[in-house]
Design a protein around this motif. Structure first.
Motif, PDB file in Angstrom:
ATOM      1  N   GLY A 101       0.795  -1.222   0.000  1.00 21.58           N
ATOM      2  CA  GLY A 101       0.000   0.000   0.000  1.00 21.58           C
ATOM      3  C   GLY A 101       0.828   1.273   0.000  1.00 21.58           C
ATOM      4  N   TRP A 102       2.169   1.135   0.084  1.00 18.71           N
ATOM      5  CA  TRP A 102       3.011   2.311   0.248  1.00 18.71           C
ATOM      6  C   TRP A 102       2.851   3.354  -0.856  1.00 18.71           C
ATOM      7  CZ3 TRP A 102       5.016   5.531   3.318  1.00 18.71           C
ATOM      8  CH2 TRP A 102       5.965   6.454   2.871  1.00 18.71           C
ATOM      9  N   PRO A 103       2.810   3.007  -2.149  1.00 22.34           N
ATOM     10  CA  PRO A 103       2.673   4.059  -3.171  1.00 22.34           C
ATOM     11  C   PRO A 103       1.459   4.957  -2.925  1.00 22.34           C
ATOM     12  CG  PRO A 103       3.285   1.998  -4.204  1.00 22.34           C
ATOM     13  CD  PRO A 103       2.979   1.670  -2.778  1.00 22.34           C
ATOM     14  N   GLY A 104       0.337   4.348  -2.579  1.00 19.99           N
ATOM     15  CA  GLY A 104      -0.850   5.134  -2.288  1.00 19.99           C
ATOM     16  C   GLY A 104      -0.699   5.949  -1.023  1.00 19.99           C
ATOM     17  N   TYR A 105      -0.125   5.336   0.017  1.00 18.38           N
ATOM     18  CA  TYR A 105       0.062   6.080   1.263  1.00 18.38           C
ATOM     19  C   TYR A 105       1.068   7.215   1.081  1.00 18.38           C
ATOM     20  CZ  TYR A 105      -2.624   2.556   3.780  1.00 18.38           C
ATOM     21  OH  TYR A 105      -3.631   1.731   4.230  1.00 18.38           O
ATOM     22  N   ALA A 106       2.088   7.012   0.245  1.00 18.10           N
ATOM     23  CA  ALA A 106       3.048   8.085  -0.036  1.00 18.10           C
ATOM     24  C   ALA A 106       2.339   9.258  -0.712  1.00 18.10           C
ATOM     25  CB  ALA A 106       4.176   7.553  -0.915  1.00 18.10           C
ATOM     26  N   LEU A 107       1.467   8.950  -1.680  1.00 19.39           N
ATOM     27  CA  LEU A 107       0.697  10.001  -2.338  1.00 19.39           C
ATOM     28  C   LEU A 107      -0.184  10.721  -1.327  1.00 19.39           C
ATOM     29  CD1 LEU A 107      -0.299  11.509  -4.835  1.00 19.39           C
ATOM     30  CD2 LEU A 107      -1.893   9.610  -5.260  1.00 19.39           C
ATOM     31  N   PHE A 108      -0.810   9.984  -0.432  1.00 16.60           N
ATOM     32  CA  PHE A 108      -1.661  10.559   0.606  1.00 16.60           C
ATOM     33  C   PHE A 108      -0.874  11.515   1.503  1.00 16.60           C
ATOM     34  CE2 PHE A 108      -3.117   9.900   5.087  1.00 16.60           C
ATOM     35  CZ  PHE A 108      -4.277  10.649   5.026  1.00 16.60           C
ATOM     36  N   LEU A 109       0.307  11.094   1.947  1.00 11.91           N
ATOM     37  CA  LEU A 109       1.101  11.919   2.862  1.00 11.91           C
ATOM     38  C   LEU A 109       1.626  13.179   2.178  1.00 11.91           C
ATOM     39  CD1 LEU A 109       3.078   9.041   4.600  1.00 11.91           C
ATOM     40  CD2 LEU A 109       1.207  10.377   5.586  1.00 11.91           C
ATOM     41  N   ILE A 110       2.093  13.041   0.962  1.00 15.97           N
ATOM     42  CA  ILE A 110       2.559  14.208   0.209  1.00 15.97           C
ATOM     43  C   ILE A 110       1.401  15.160  -0.049  1.00 15.97           C
ATOM     44  CG2 ILE A 110       3.521  14.967  -1.999  1.00 15.97           C
ATOM     45  CD1 ILE A 110       5.120  12.306  -2.004  1.00 15.97           C
ATOM     46  N   ALA A 111       0.233  14.597  -0.350  1.00 11.70           N
ATOM     47  CA  ALA A 111      -0.949  15.422  -0.594  1.00 11.70           C
ATOM     48  C   ALA A 111      -1.365  16.183   0.661  1.00 11.70           C
ATOM     49  CB  ALA A 111      -2.103  14.563  -1.101  1.00 11.70           C
ATOM     50  N   LEU A 112      -1.170  15.597   1.841  1.00 10.14           N
ATOM     51  CA  LEU A 112      -1.483  16.310   3.084  1.00 10.14           C
ATOM     52  C   LEU A 112      -0.619  17.563   3.220  1.00 10.14           C
ATOM     53  CD1 LEU A 112      -1.882  13.488   5.771  1.00 10.14           C
ATOM     54  CD2 LEU A 112      -3.684  14.873   4.728  1.00 10.14           C
ATOM     55  N   ILE A 113       0.667  17.421   2.925  1.00  9.70           N
ATOM     56  CA  ILE A 113       1.562  18.579   2.996  1.00  9.70           C
ATOM     57  C   ILE A 113       1.148  19.622   1.965  1.00  9.70           C
ATOM     58  CG2 ILE A 113       3.956  19.336   2.756  1.00  9.70           C
ATOM     59  CD1 ILE A 113       4.774  16.493   3.665  1.00  9.70           C
ATOM     60  N   ALA A 114       0.802  19.155   0.769  1.00  3.51           N
ATOM     61  CA  ALA A 114       0.352  20.069  -0.282  1.00  3.51           C
ATOM     62  C   ALA A 114      -0.976  20.733   0.091  1.00  3.51           C
ATOM     63  CB  ALA A 114       0.211  19.324  -1.607  1.00  3.51           C
ATOM     64  N   THR A 115      -1.826  20.017   0.819  1.00  3.76           N
ATOM     65  CA  THR A 115      -3.091  20.591   1.275  1.00  3.76           C
ATOM     66  C   THR A 115      -2.844  21.769   2.203  1.00  3.76           C
ATOM     67  OG1 THR A 115      -4.303  18.507   1.052  1.00  3.76           O
ATOM     68  CG2 THR A 115      -5.215  20.145   2.562  1.00  3.76           C
ATOM     69  N   ALA A 116      -1.874  21.618   3.104  1.00  2.27           N
ATOM     70  CA  ALA A 116      -1.546  22.711   4.021  1.00  2.27           C
ATOM     71  C   ALA A 116      -1.154  23.960   3.240  1.00  2.27           C
ATOM     72  CB  ALA A 116      -0.421  22.291   4.963  1.00  2.27           C
ATOM     73  N   ALA A 117      -0.312  23.776   2.211  1.00  2.00           N
ATOM     74  CA  ALA A 117       0.130  24.916   1.407  1.00  2.00           C
ATOM     75  C   ALA A 117      -1.001  25.460   0.539  1.00  2.00           C
ATOM     76  CB  ALA A 117       1.317  24.506   0.536  1.00  2.00           C
ATOM     77  N   GLY A 118      -1.699  24.558  -0.163  1.00  2.00           N
ATOM     78  CA  GLY A 118      -2.736  24.989  -1.096  1.00  2.00           C
ATOM     79  C   GLY A 118      -3.924  25.626  -0.410  1.00  2.00           C
ATOM     80  N   SER A 119      -4.356  25.043   0.702  1.00  2.00           N
ATOM     81  CA  SER A 119      -5.509  25.592   1.404  1.00  2.00           C
ATOM     82  C   SER A 119      -5.169  26.929   2.061  1.00  2.00           C
ATOM     83  CB  SER A 119      -6.014  24.594   2.458  1.00  2.00           C
ATOM     84  OG  SER A 119      -7.204  25.048   3.060  1.00  2.00           O
ATOM     85  N   SER A 120      -3.947  27.061   2.579  1.00  2.00           N
ATOM     86  CA  SER A 120      -3.528  28.347   3.144  1.00  2.00           C
ATOM     87  C   SER A 120      -3.481  29.417   2.065  1.00  2.00           C
ATOM     88  CB  SER A 120      -2.146  28.206   3.796  1.00  2.00           C
ATOM     89  OG  SER A 120      -2.191  27.308   4.886  1.00  2.00           O
ATOM     90  N   PHE A 121      -2.952  29.064   0.909  1.00  5.95           N
ATOM     91  CA  PHE A 121      -2.907  29.980  -0.237  1.00  5.95           C
ATOM     92  C   PHE A 121      -4.308  30.423  -0.634  1.00  5.95           C
ATOM     93  CE2 PHE A 121      -2.926  30.292  -4.989  1.00  5.95           C
ATOM     94  CZ  PHE A 121      -2.175  31.451  -5.109  1.00  5.95           C
ATOM     95  N   TYR A 122      -5.239  29.489  -0.656  1.00 10.92           N
ATOM     96  CA  TYR A 122      -6.616  29.812  -1.028  1.00 10.92           C
ATOM     97  C   TYR A 122      -7.276  30.712   0.008  1.00 10.92           C
ATOM     98  CZ  TYR A 122     -11.664  29.255  -1.209  1.00 10.92           C
ATOM     99  OH  TYR A 122     -13.014  29.502  -1.204  1.00 10.92           O
ATOM    100  N   HIS A 123      -7.180  30.339   1.286  1.00  8.76           N
ATOM    101  CA  HIS A 123      -7.908  31.078   2.312  1.00  8.76           C
ATOM    102  C   HIS A 123      -7.335  32.466   2.559  1.00  8.76           C
ATOM    103  CE1 HIS A 123     -10.979  28.282   3.603  1.00  8.76           C
ATOM    104  NE2 HIS A 123     -10.099  27.298   3.483  1.00  8.76           N
ATOM    105  N   TRP A 124      -6.100  32.704   2.138  1.00  7.58           N
ATOM    106  CA  TRP A 124      -5.527  34.039   2.276  1.00  7.58           C
ATOM    107  C   TRP A 124      -6.349  35.068   1.481  1.00  7.58           C
ATOM    108  CZ3 TRP A 124      -0.846  35.061   5.002  1.00  7.58           C
ATOM    109  CH2 TRP A 124      -0.396  36.379   4.918  1.00  7.58           C
ATOM    110  N   ALA A 125      -6.755  34.667   0.278  1.00  5.64           N
ATOM    111  CA  ALA A 125      -7.564  35.551  -0.573  1.00  5.64           C
ATOM    112  C   ALA A 125      -8.452  34.685  -1.453  1.00  5.64           C
ATOM    113  CB  ALA A 125      -6.672  36.454  -1.423  1.00  5.64           C
TER     114      ALA A 125
END
Length: 271
Positions: free
Chosen positions: A94-118
């Motif tokens: 399951g690691w490939p999927g879990y790796a995508l999930f974990l990287i996506a979590l970090i990207a969510t922090a960046a992307g959602s912060s970028f969105y909510h700023w404006a």
């Protein structure tokens, strides 16, 4: 491999168990047909008007921005703890999927912060895209590990492309004058129903089933809080429904990562 973690590929003995194998594909088809006939689902015109408009230390919409930090912390925690042990039998399929999930979590922090700023539709792409990729990662991971297949990277790549396409469909359709969230909504719903079915059909460890069900419950609470953004802020005053959505979703992801770390921490039993 430790006897504490194993899946069964044996055929089910009861008619109820047999239906569990057919339920996932039938359910996906039924959901797609229902959404097709329902027609386009548009984003509410007031979507970007969140309840908590406070600026703190120069950060606009500060609570909705800073509450994304948890996603990055959970993603980093998972990568640091799990990457060195990705080849262990408790994790490697399951690691490939879990790796995508974990990287996506970090990207969510960046992307959602970028969105909510404006908040606007263009910035929303970078909020929704990592969320879609996180859903795709979980689907790929559980699909491959319950079936004990070696197609993890293929599944993660294929579902990742579907995730990108779901967000792309929404944005392009919006530019054409009729935005349509159906593929994105479907992708968010699928882990909630398919993962429990797959884990039941292939007899995943009880601890896995409980952890994922608890995580799903937290995610459902997150979506409920999102819908009650203004109402919750009116009642609570200090925190809005959308901020609570971020916190509940962070908790859901943390439960999954915690369970994965427990898997690879199990000591091998003495024979």
């Amino acid at each position: 491999m430790s006897s504490a973690f194993s899946f069964s590929n044996r055929k089910p003995r009861s008619k109820i168990s047999e239906w569990l194998f057919w339920a996932p594909p039938l359910l996906v088809v039924a959901m797609m047909v229902a959404l097709y006939f329902y027609g386009p689902i548009s984003q509410p015109l007031s979507y970007h008007h969140f309840a908590d408009q406070r600026t703190i230390d120069g950060v606009p919409h500060a609570a909705d921005v800073w509450s994304n930090l948890g996603f990055a912390l959970v993603g980093l925690w998972g990568l640091i703890r799990l990457f060195p042990k990705r080849h262990l039998p408790q994790l490697h399929q399951g690691w490939p999927g879990y790796a995508l999930f974990l990287i996506a979590l970090i990207a969510t922090a960046a992307g959602s912060s970028f969105y909510h700023w404006a908040p606007d539709n263009f910035r929303l792409i970078w909020d929704r895209l990592p969320i879609a990729l996180a859903c795709a990662g979980l689907l790929a991971a559980v699909h491959c590990e319950t079936r004990r297949t070696g197609e993890g990277w293929t599944a993660a790549a294929a579902l990742g492309l579907i995730a990108v396409a779901s967000v792309g469909w929404w944005y392009v359709s919006d530019q054409l004058g009729q935005d349509d969230l159906r593929p994105y909504i479907l992708l968010q719903c699928l882990p909630l129903v398919l993962i429990p079915l797959w884990q039941s059909a292939y007899r995943a460890p009880t601890a896995d089933r409980k952890a994922f069900l608890l995580a799903i419950g937290c995610y459902v609470l997150a979506k409920a809080a999102e819908l009650g953004d203004h109402a919750l802020f009116d009642v609570l005053q200090v925190v809005s429904g959308h901020t609570l959505k971020h916190l509940f979703a962070t908790l859901a992801s943390a439960i999954i990562v915690w369970r994965l770390t427990q898997r690879v921490s199990v000591k091998k039993t003495q024979r």
